[in-house]
Design an enzyme around this catalytic site. Structure first.
Site, PDB file in Angstrom:
ATOM      1  N   PHE A   1     -51.091  25.068 -43.789  1.00  0.00           N
ATOM      2  CA  PHE A   1     -50.742  26.372 -44.357  1.00  0.00           C
ATOM      3  C   PHE A   1     -49.376  26.862 -43.841  1.00  0.00           C
ATOM      4  O   PHE A   1     -48.363  26.842 -44.551  1.00  0.00           O
ATOM      5  CB  PHE A   1     -51.887  27.323 -43.985  1.00  0.00           C
ATOM      6  CG  PHE A   1     -51.634  28.770 -44.218  1.00  0.00           C
ATOM      7  CD1 PHE A   1     -51.144  29.226 -45.430  1.00  0.00           C
ATOM      8  CD2 PHE A   1     -51.919  29.702 -43.219  1.00  0.00           C
ATOM      9  CE1 PHE A   1     -50.932  30.581 -45.632  1.00  0.00           C
ATOM     10  CE2 PHE A   1     -51.725  31.046 -43.417  1.00  0.00           C
ATOM     11  CZ  PHE A   1     -51.217  31.488 -44.617  1.00  0.00           C
TER      12      PHE A   1
ATOM     13  N   ASP B   1     -48.078  14.863 -40.424  1.00  0.00           N
ATOM     14  CA  ASP B   1     -49.398  15.501 -40.528  1.00  0.00           C
ATOM     15  C   ASP B   1     -50.433  14.393 -40.724  1.00  0.00           C
ATOM     16  O   ASP B   1     -50.171  13.417 -41.430  1.00  0.00           O
ATOM     17  CB  ASP B   1     -49.415  16.454 -41.738  1.00  0.00           C
ATOM     18  CG  ASP B   1     -50.528  17.475 -41.673  1.00  0.00           C
ATOM     19  OD1 ASP B   1     -50.218  18.680 -41.622  1.00  0.00           O
ATOM     20  OD2 ASP B   1     -51.719  17.069 -41.683  1.00  0.00           O
TER      21      ASP B   1
ATOM     22  N   ALA C   1     -52.477  21.382 -35.342  1.00  0.00           N
ATOM     23  CA  ALA C   1     -53.573  21.745 -34.434  1.00  0.00           C
ATOM     24  C   ALA C   1     -54.823  21.946 -35.269  1.00  0.00           C
ATOM     25  O   ALA C   1     -54.724  22.136 -36.488  1.00  0.00           O
ATOM     26  CB  ALA C   1     -53.261  23.053 -33.698  1.00  0.00           C
TER      27      ALA C   1
ATOM     28  N   TYR D   1     -59.688  26.899 -27.343  1.00  0.00           N
ATOM     29  CA  TYR D   1     -58.470  26.895 -28.179  1.00  0.00           C
ATOM     30  C   TYR D   1     -57.360  27.685 -27.479  1.00  0.00           C
ATOM     31  O   TYR D   1     -56.230  27.220 -27.348  1.00  0.00           O
ATOM     32  CB  TYR D   1     -58.841  27.518 -29.528  1.00  0.00           C
ATOM     33  CG  TYR D   1     -57.691  27.859 -30.449  1.00  0.00           C
ATOM     34  CD1 TYR D   1     -57.019  26.868 -31.155  1.00  0.00           C
ATOM     35  CD2 TYR D   1     -57.304  29.189 -30.660  1.00  0.00           C
ATOM     36  CE1 TYR D   1     -55.982  27.185 -32.025  1.00  0.00           C
ATOM     37  CE2 TYR D   1     -56.280  29.519 -31.523  1.00  0.00           C
ATOM     38  CZ  TYR D   1     -55.617  28.513 -32.205  1.00  0.00           C
ATOM     39  OH  TYR D   1     -54.593  28.835 -33.076  1.00  0.00           O
TER      40      TYR D   1
ATOM     41  N   LYS E   1     -53.696  26.386 -25.949  1.00  0.00           N
ATOM     42  CA  LYS E   1     -52.416  26.995 -26.357  1.00  0.00           C
ATOM     43  C   LYS E   1     -51.648  27.479 -25.121  1.00  0.00           C
ATOM     44  O   LYS E   1     -50.446  27.262 -25.003  1.00  0.00           O
ATOM     45  CB  LYS E   1     -52.660  28.178 -27.302  1.00  0.00           C
ATOM     46  CG  LYS E   1     -53.171  27.793 -28.696  1.00  0.00           C
ATOM     47  CD  LYS E   1     -52.095  27.153 -29.534  1.00  0.00           C
ATOM     48  CE  LYS E   1     -52.507  26.967 -30.982  1.00  0.00           C
ATOM     49  NZ  LYS E   1     -51.614  26.086 -31.720  1.00  0.00           N
TER      50      LYS E   1
ATOM     51  N   VAL F   1     -60.907  33.619 -41.996  1.00  0.00           N
ATOM     52  CA  VAL F   1     -61.930  34.526 -42.537  1.00  0.00           C
ATOM     53  C   VAL F   1     -61.696  34.862 -44.013  1.00  0.00           C
ATOM     54  O   VAL F   1     -62.641  34.862 -44.802  1.00  0.00           O
ATOM     55  CB  VAL F   1     -62.065  35.794 -41.645  1.00  0.00           C
ATOM     56  CG1 VAL F   1     -60.799  36.607 -41.584  1.00  0.00           C
ATOM     57  CG2 VAL F   1     -63.197  36.679 -42.123  1.00  0.00           C
TER      58      VAL F   1
HETATM   59  N1  LIG Z   1     -52.952  30.735 -39.557  1.00  0.00           N
HETATM   60  C1  LIG Z   1     -53.063  31.589 -38.558  1.00  0.00           C
HETATM   61  O1  LIG Z   1     -53.498  32.711 -38.729  1.00  0.00           O
HETATM   62  C2  LIG Z   1     -52.619  31.186 -37.160  1.00  0.00           C
HETATM   63  C3  LIG Z   1     -52.666  32.153 -36.148  1.00  0.00           C
HETATM   64  C4  LIG Z   1     -52.267  31.792 -34.873  1.00  0.00           C
HETATM   65  C5  LIG Z   1     -51.822  30.511 -34.625  1.00  0.00           C
HETATM   66  N2  LIG Z   1     -51.798  29.586 -35.628  1.00  0.00           N
HETATM   67  C6  LIG Z   1     -51.331  28.234 -35.321  1.00  0.00           C
HETATM   68  O2  LIG Z   1     -50.423  27.833 -36.328  1.00  0.00           O
HETATM   69  C7  LIG Z   1     -50.545  26.441 -36.550  1.00  0.00           C
HETATM   70  C8  LIG Z   1     -50.799  26.171 -38.022  1.00  0.00           C
HETATM   71  O3  LIG Z   1     -52.023  26.780 -38.398  1.00  0.00           O
HETATM   72  P1  LIG Z   1     -52.500  26.832 -39.907  1.00  0.00           P
HETATM   73  O4  LIG Z   1     -53.249  28.083 -40.082  1.00  0.00           O
HETATM   74  O5  LIG Z   1     -51.364  26.535 -40.785  1.00  0.00           O
HETATM   75  O6  LIG Z   1     -53.570  25.653 -39.928  1.00  0.00           O
HETATM   76  P2  LIG Z   1     -53.694  24.429 -40.929  1.00  0.00           P
HETATM   77  O7  LIG Z   1     -54.955  23.721 -40.601  1.00  0.00           O
HETATM   78  O8  LIG Z   1     -53.492  24.871 -42.326  1.00  0.00           O
HETATM   79  O9  LIG Z   1     -52.467  23.523 -40.505  1.00  0.00           O
HETATM   80  C9  LIG Z   1     -52.521  22.649 -39.409  1.00  0.00           C
HETATM   81  C10 LIG Z   1     -52.080  21.286 -39.895  1.00  0.00           C
HETATM   82  O10 LIG Z   1     -52.083  20.402 -38.778  1.00  0.00           O
HETATM   83  C11 LIG Z   1     -52.605  19.171 -39.194  1.00  0.00           C
HETATM   84  N3  LIG Z   1     -53.134  18.512 -38.012  1.00  0.00           N
HETATM   85  C12 LIG Z   1     -54.214  18.871 -37.268  1.00  0.00           C
HETATM   86  N4  LIG Z   1     -54.382  18.004 -36.260  1.00  0.00           N
HETATM   87  C13 LIG Z   1     -53.380  17.092 -36.366  1.00  0.00           C
HETATM   88  C14 LIG Z   1     -53.016  15.952 -35.621  1.00  0.00           C
HETATM   89  N5  LIG Z   1     -53.725  15.538 -34.562  1.00  0.00           N
HETATM   90  N6  LIG Z   1     -51.916  15.250 -35.991  1.00  0.00           N
HETATM   91  C15 LIG Z   1     -51.179  15.627 -37.064  1.00  0.00           C
HETATM   92  N7  LIG Z   1     -51.494  16.691 -37.832  1.00  0.00           N
HETATM   93  C16 LIG Z   1     -52.585  17.410 -37.477  1.00  0.00           C
HETATM   94  C17 LIG Z   1     -53.656  19.487 -40.234  1.00  0.00           C
HETATM   95  O11 LIG Z   1     -53.897  18.393 -41.106  1.00  0.00           O
HETATM   96  C18 LIG Z   1     -53.014  20.673 -40.945  1.00  0.00           C
HETATM   97  O12 LIG Z   1     -52.268  20.242 -42.048  1.00  0.00           O
HETATM   98  C19 LIG Z   1     -51.643  25.946 -35.632  1.00  0.00           C
HETATM   99  O13 LIG Z   1     -51.061  25.428 -34.468  1.00  0.00           O
HETATM  100  C20 LIG Z   1     -52.418  27.189 -35.310  1.00  0.00           C
HETATM  101  O14 LIG Z   1     -53.056  27.096 -34.060  1.00  0.00           O
HETATM  102  C21 LIG Z   1     -52.192  29.901 -36.885  1.00  0.00           C
END
Ligand SMILES: NC(=O)c1ccc[n+]([C@@H]2O[C@H](COP(=O)([O-])OP(=O)(O)OC[C@H]3O[C@@H](n4cnc5c(N)ncnc54)[C@H](O)[C@@H]3O)[C@@H](O)[C@H]2O)c1
Length: 329
Positions: free
Chosen positions: A12, A32, A76, A141, A145, A185
């Site tokens: 995302f 990814d 992640a 988690y 981080k 959510v």
């Molecule tokens: N979306 C939020 O609200 C939010 C809030 C705080 C922090 N984050 C952080 O932002 C980052 C992105 O989150 P997101 O919401 O886009 O999640 P997401 O799941 O949409 O994106 C994470 C991507 O990482 C890839 N991935 C996971 N493990 C992997 C691995 N071992 N090797 C390679 N790729 C891998 C997944 O396939 C996915 O495409 C994360 O690190 C998350 O912790 C997100």
């Protein structure tokens, strides 16, 4: 033009950041493993590499080949509440995977390592969370981080590698995974309504969260590497407004013509009020746009209706079942 690695760029947040960077005319490589992301999220104009950040040998080869100027690390598994039940996976994927990238970034003299941390590092303490608070994460988690954050700080001191640490919270919008029952959510609620199932809310739904539209957050993060004021800083990023989970459910229900009702589940172990201050971001001169919540939700719902509910791989390797919410079994 810089050469930039975006890990998690099929996900995302990563896909939006990769797109912003392409628009800024950089050469972007997305890495990814598609465990939680989707190939069709990857924006046009980038090179896609299917690889896990845990595969340090492959990661080493990729760094040798591309000589990245900057790294945006977003890969992640961000299932905060599930993380305590999947500890080994959480630390392997989210911590050791990050260390593999930090090692290679140091060796290859990356100019700045941008890490997407989370407000999960703050844990349960007085709000609003400011960046100078000592983190007290309450789940695995958040611990992963926070540990990566500390590694980046010592890597600056020992190896002079610059970092930027962003701590976002509850971002939502197009390209989000709406198919994972353990996280996101809004995606969960949209999924449930579209499948005519009641919305599951843990506890009474009065827990508060800030919600930020992706289009307000991704541009700030993407542009940060070009602005030295961000270097070696920790910055909360996102909307100031906060809402209860009940309000979010209501607003999402308003976008649909039917109401499958709400199912209040047993309260789970989670932070009650997660509210971050964005004063520092403002002081850095970033006047963040704020898309009104109703408008942001409308866009996400429209997008989901168009592309359908995401078919996400179900996470099956739960390591501990004691205390696992019933609905997750
Ligand atoms: N979306 C939020 O609200 C939010 C809030 C705080 C922090 N984050 C952080 O932002 C980052 C992105 O989150 P997101 O919401 O886009 O999640 P997401 O799941 O949409 O994106 C994470 C991507 O990482 C890839 N991935 C996971 N493990 C992997 C691995 N071992 N090797 C390679 N790729 C891998 C997944 O396939 C996915 O495409 C994360 O690190 C998350 O912790 C997100």
């Amino acid at each position: 033009m810089s050469t930039i690695l975006v890990t998690g760029g099929a996900g995302f947040l990563g896909s939006h950041i990769a797109r912003e960077l392409v628009e800024l005319k950089h050469r972007v490589i997305v890495l990814d493993d598609l465990s939680g992301g989707f190939k069709d999220n990857v924006p046009k104009g980038v090179r896609f590499i299917a690889c896990s950040v845990t595969d340090h040998k492959k990661i080493q080869k990729i760094f040798d080949r591309y000589n990245f100027d900057y790294v945006f690390h977003l890969a992640a598994y961000a299932a905060e509440n599930l993380s305590c039940f999947i500890k080994r996976f959480n630390y392997t994927n989210n911590l050791i995977g990050s260390i593999n990238l930090i090692n290679e970034s140091i060796k290859h003299k990356v100019q700045c390592f941008v890490f997407t941390s989370s407000i999960a590092v703050y844990g349960e303490q007085a709000t609003p969370f400011t960046e100078d608070l000592t983190p007290r994460p309450v789940d695995s988690y958040g611990i992963a981080k926070y540990t990566v954050e500390q590694e980046l700080k010592i890597s600056k001191n020992l190896f002079n590698m610059n970092y930027i640490i962003f701590r976002p919270h509850n971002i939502y919008g197009e390209n989000q995974n709406t198919g994972d029952k353990y996280r996101n959510v809004m995606g969960i609620f949209i999924n449930q309504i579209m499948n005519n199932r009641p919305l599951s809310i843990f506890g009474d739904g009065t827990q508060t969260r800030q919600f930020s539209y992706i289009g307000d957050v991704a541009p700030v993060m993407a542009r940060s590497v070009l602005d030295a004021r961000f270097y070696n800083q920790i910055v909360n990023v996102g909307s100031d407004n906060f809402y209860t989970v009940n309000t979010i459910a209501e607003k999402i229900l308003n976008c649909f013509g039917h109401n499958p009702g709400i199912n209040h589940l047993q309260k789970r172990h989670e932070v009650y009020s997660a509210i971050a201050s964005h004063q520092k971001l403002k002081e850095l001169g970033f006047l963040q746009k704020e898309t009104p919540l109703d408008e942001g939700i409308r866009r996400m719902v429209e997008w989901t209706k168009k592309v359908g509910i995401r078919k996400s791989k179900e996470f099956r390797n739960i390591e501990l079942t004691e205390g696992l919410p019933e609905s997750w079994r």
